[in-house]
Write an enzyme that holds these catalytic residues in place. Structure first.
Site, short mmCIF file in Angstrom:
data_model
loop_
_atom_site.label_atom_id
_atom_site.label_comp_id
_atom_site.label_asym_id
_atom_site.label_seq_id
_atom_site.Cartn_x
_atom_site.Cartn_y
_atom_site.Cartn_z
N SER A 94 4.10 -20.51 24.74
CA SER A 94 3.35 -20.65 25.60
C SER A 94 1.37 -20.50 25.47
CB SER A 94 2.43 -18.76 27.06
OG SER A 94 2.59 -17.86 25.63
N HIS A 99 2.30 -19.69 15.68
CA HIS A 99 2.18 -18.82 15.69
C HIS A 99 3.44 -17.51 15.54
CE1 HIS A 99 2.45 -19.00 19.95
NE2 HIS A 99 3.41 -18.06 20.45
P1 AMP Z 1 4.41 -17.43 22.91
O1 AMP Z 1 4.56 -17.21 24.76
O2 AMP Z 1 5.42 -17.49 22.24
O3 AMP Z 1 3.52 -18.63 23.21
O4 AMP Z 1 2.81 -16.29 22.28
C1 AMP Z 1 1.82 -16.17 22.88
C2 AMP Z 1 1.18 -14.67 22.51
O5 AMP Z 1 -0.03 -14.60 22.82
C3 AMP Z 1 2.34 -14.15 23.98
O6 AMP Z 1 2.93 -12.70 23.11
C4 AMP Z 1 0.69 -12.83 25.01
O7 AMP Z 1 0.18 -11.76 24.72
C5 AMP Z 1 -0.26 -13.89 23.27
N1 AMP Z 1 -1.64 -13.41 23.65
C6 AMP Z 1 -2.12 -14.41 24.82
N2 AMP Z 1 -3.73 -14.45 24.04
C7 AMP Z 1 -3.60 -13.06 23.68
C8 AMP Z 1 -4.90 -13.07 23.08
N3 AMP Z 1 -6.51 -13.49 23.40
N4 AMP Z 1 -5.18 -12.04 22.06
C9 AMP Z 1 -3.75 -11.52 21.66
N5 AMP Z 1 -2.22 -12.10 22.01
C10 AMP Z 1 -2.63 -12.97 23.01
#
Ligand code: AMP
Ligand code: ZN
Length: 113
Positions: A94, A99
């Site tokens: 997302s 990451h």
């Molecule tokens: P993905 O769905 O693999 O792209 O992971 C994105 C991750 O980023 C998700 O687990 C979210 O909870 C996390 N995330 C989104 N915004 C933030 C933020 N501002 N600080 C820390 N984690 C975040």
């Protein structure tokens, strides 16, 4: 830095993030929506949208991400752990700045959903 990238903004300190580790290439932050007692994200300072955008220049960076993940878990005393890269929306990506999810502190079923 990519202009509207939330992880670039966390790395730059423009929006808050709880840091677990940082060095010249990586920042590790606690996930805002943790899926395990320990859930951190290993972020490269370099903006790379997807794993499919990696080049051979990034090989050492990816290895370092995995090594730092293990180090953060070990320092937290969190036991066994899983690291996951999601690549593409269909796989749950997302945020389009690569990451490495690091999950620990509970039993982790296999296969993941
Ligand atoms: P993905 O769905 O693999 O792209 O992971 C994105 C991750 O980023 C998700 O687990 C979210 O909870 C996390 N995330 C989104 N915004 C933030 C933020 N501002 N600080 C820390 N984690 C975040
Ligand atoms: Zn970015």
């Amino acid at each position: 830095m990519a202009g509207d990238c939330i992880f670039c903004k966390i790395i730059a300190g423009e929006i808050p993030g709880r840091r677990a580790y940082e060095d010249d290439e990586l920042v590790v932050v606690h996930d805002i929506n943790p899926q395990a007692p320990l859930h951190v994200l290993v972020l490269p300072r370099k903006h790379i949208e997807k794993l499919t955008d990696l080049t051979s220049e990034d090989d050492a960076l990816i290895g370092r991400m995995q090594r730092v993940a293990a180090q953060v878990v070990e320092e937290a005393g969190a036991g066994d752990f899983r690291t996951v890269f999601n690549c593409g929306e269909g796989a749950g990506q997302s945020v389009f700045h690569i990451h490495l999810h690091v999950l620990a502190g509970r039993g982790l079923g296999w296969p993941p959903g």
